[in-house]
Design a protein around this motif. Structure first.
Motif, PDB file in Angstrom:
ATOM      1  N   UNK A 244       0.854  -1.178   0.000  1.00  0.00           N
ATOM      2  CA  UNK A 244       0.000   0.000   0.000  1.00  0.00           C
ATOM      3  C   UNK A 244       0.896   1.235   0.000  1.00  0.00           C
ATOM      4  N   UNK A 245       0.440   2.304  -0.656  1.00  0.00           N
ATOM      5  CA  UNK A 245       1.305   3.471  -0.866  1.00  0.00           C
ATOM      6  C   UNK A 245       0.589   4.762  -0.481  1.00  0.00           C
ATOM      7  N   UNK A 257      -3.257   8.282  -1.843  1.00  0.00           N
ATOM      8  CA  UNK A 257      -3.057   6.899  -1.407  1.00  0.00           C
ATOM      9  C   UNK A 257      -3.406   5.962  -2.562  1.00  0.00           C
ATOM     10  N   UNK A 258      -2.748   4.822  -2.571  1.00  0.00           N
ATOM     11  CA  UNK A 258      -2.943   3.825  -3.615  1.00  0.00           C
ATOM     12  C   UNK A 258      -2.843   2.440  -2.998  1.00  0.00           C
ATOM     13  N   UNK A 259      -3.815   1.599  -3.313  1.00  0.00           N
ATOM     14  CA  UNK A 259      -3.793   0.227  -2.819  1.00  0.00           C
ATOM     15  C   UNK A 259      -3.314  -0.720  -3.900  1.00  0.00           C
ATOM     16  N   UNK A 260      -2.660  -1.808  -3.501  1.00  0.00           N
ATOM     17  CA  UNK A 260      -2.213  -2.821  -4.476  1.00  0.00           C
ATOM     18  C   UNK A 260      -3.416  -3.559  -5.060  1.00  0.00           C
ATOM     19  N   UNK A 272      -6.924   0.858  -6.375  1.00  0.00           N
ATOM     20  CA  UNK A 272      -7.753   1.979  -5.928  1.00  0.00           C
ATOM     21  C   UNK A 272      -6.871   3.142  -5.517  1.00  0.00           C
ATOM     22  N   UNK A 273      -7.232   4.342  -5.976  1.00  0.00           N
ATOM     23  CA  UNK A 273      -6.489   5.548  -5.635  1.00  0.00           C
ATOM     24  C   UNK A 273      -7.463   6.616  -5.150  1.00  0.00           C
ATOM     25  N   UNK A 274      -7.000   7.418  -4.192  1.00  0.00           N
ATOM     26  CA  UNK A 274      -7.820   8.507  -3.682  1.00  0.00           C
ATOM     27  C   UNK A 274      -6.956   9.559  -3.020  1.00  0.00           C
ATOM     28  N   UNK A 275      -7.588  10.654  -2.677  1.00  0.00           N
ATOM     29  CA  UNK A 275      -6.904  11.739  -1.991  1.00  0.00           C
ATOM     30  C   UNK A 275      -7.266  13.078  -2.586  1.00  0.00           C
TER      31      UNK A 275
END
Length: 389
Positions: A244-245, A257-260, A272-275
């Motif tokens: 996770x990033x 944020x970015x999930x694998x 999934x990306x958000x922010x």
């Protein structure tokens, strides 16, 4: 009318564990937990952002109190999984990266300081991450890679585990919405009323507009957009080592944020990306319904996808779409875990981080609801509530 020692309204990331902790302490508990809507566009009840497949979890945070909330919750994931049979936690690692100067330098300094005391956390450079993971962080980024204890959780599985264990401990699970509260009596959507010696209002972003509290909590509810990129099974295998990033793109004034790769209920694999730093405000129950009946903001989704592709230049995407989300920001920057009046406790305000540390927040909420002092629990903040004048 059935009466309980405690009625917890809200079966989300904080309310469900609060009910579990109370029930496992031997109290008679009712958990009022509206179900996930089968058809989102037709649902007129409360929405929960936790009806999702993945949320980042990590021990490292830019603030020591948030780090402690997470660490204590993460330490209990294994027990929750063992006793519920749910698979909640994927320990794939978590990465935090930020600039060394500018307005977000304090963010970077904060998580680097916390990382010093977290076992398994490594301080690396952007070049190290490019070599190891193929992620193109800004060159001047300072990076913390938490190989153990970080990753992502399935919030649906977490909620299911908490509710299941609360029921096993004797709690009554009420699968509907609360529509009103009059003193120690809660009115439900089907017309039933239940009573409680103590009512805990844990309704997340709805707490400012659902009328269940005598005062309005001072908090901002933001309509957020997340973007999802569908990828192939082959691409997912290439990204098998991805953590996770959380990172700050070059020149940006907030983090993303970015999930694998995560498999969603439709069977496909998604990143999934958000922010967002700013977005439309939600002021009422009608605003909330309208937002969740939609699909988010396409322009925000496009910006997020651009940043995903810059971070992952070798990424191949099959399709993209956006979804709505809602985030609560309190005046204090911490959840409100406080007694409102005799017989009434508030437990709300996740500040975008309730999923990973919800179990600890639920435990603190259960303590406050029982009249216990949480000042000795090791936190610098007092979790006080702030109210609209």
């Amino acid at each position: 009318m059935e009466r309980f020692d405690f009625v917890v309204i809200g079966g989300g990331m904080m309310g469900a564990p609060c009910a579990r902790h109370l029930a496992e302490a031997g109290h008679r508990v009712a958990l009022v937990a509206a179900p996930e809507p089968a058809v989102k566009a037709e649902w007129q009840g409360p929405f929960g952002s936790h009806f999702d497949a993945a949320r980042i979890t990590r021990q490292v945070a830019a603030d020591p109190d948030w780090a402690l909330l997470s660490q204590r919750s993460i330490a209990r994931y294994g027990d929750l999984e063992a006793r519920s049979g749910q698979t909640i936690f994927r320990e794939v690692g978590a990465l935090m990266a930020g600039p060394t100067d500018g307005p977000l330098a304090g963010f970077t300094e904060g998580f680097l300081a916390v990382a010093q005391s977290v076992e398994g956390a490594e301080i690396l450079s952007a070049g190290d991450i490019w070599e190891a993971l193929g992620l193109a962080l800004p060159d001047e980024s300072e990076v913390c890679l938490e190989r153990r204890g970080g990753g992502w959780i399935d919030p649906r599985a977490m909620r299911h585990a908490q509710v299941m264990l609360a029921a096993h401990a004797g709690a009554r699970i009420v699968p509907q919405a609360a529509v009103a509260r009059n003193g120690d009596v809660v009115a439900l959507a089907d017309g039933e009323r239940i009573g409680g010696d103590e009512i805990v209002v844990a309704t997340g972003p709805h707490a400012g507009s659902d009328g269940l509290l005598p005062l309005v909590p001072s908090m901002k509810v933001w309509a957020r957009t997340i973007a999802l990129a569908r990828i192939s099974e082959t691409m997912a295998r290439r990204l098998a080592g991805m953590p996770s990033v959380i990172w700050v793109p070059e020149g940006w004034d907030h983090d993303l944020y970015l999930l694998p790769p995560v498999r969603y209920p439709d069977g496909h694999l998604y990143l999934k990306i958000g922010g967002q730093l700013d977005s439309p405000r939600i002021h009422s129950a009608a605003d909330m319904r309208d937002w969740f009946h939609g699909t988010g903001d396409a322009a925000v989704g496009a910006r997020l996808m651009t940043q995903m592709r810059e971070l992952m230049p070798d990424l191949k995407v099959q399709a993209t779409h956006t979804e709505p989300c809602a985030v609560v920001w309190t005046d204090t920057g911490f959840p409100y875990v406080a007694r409102v009046a005799e017989g009434l406790t508030v437990l709300t305000g996740g500040n975008g981080a309730a999923a990973k540390c919800g179990d600890e927040l639920g435990r603190l909420g259960a303590m406050v609801a029982r009249g216990q002092d949480i000042s000795g629990e090791g936190y610098a903040t007092d979790f006080r509530a702030v109210w609209v004048p």
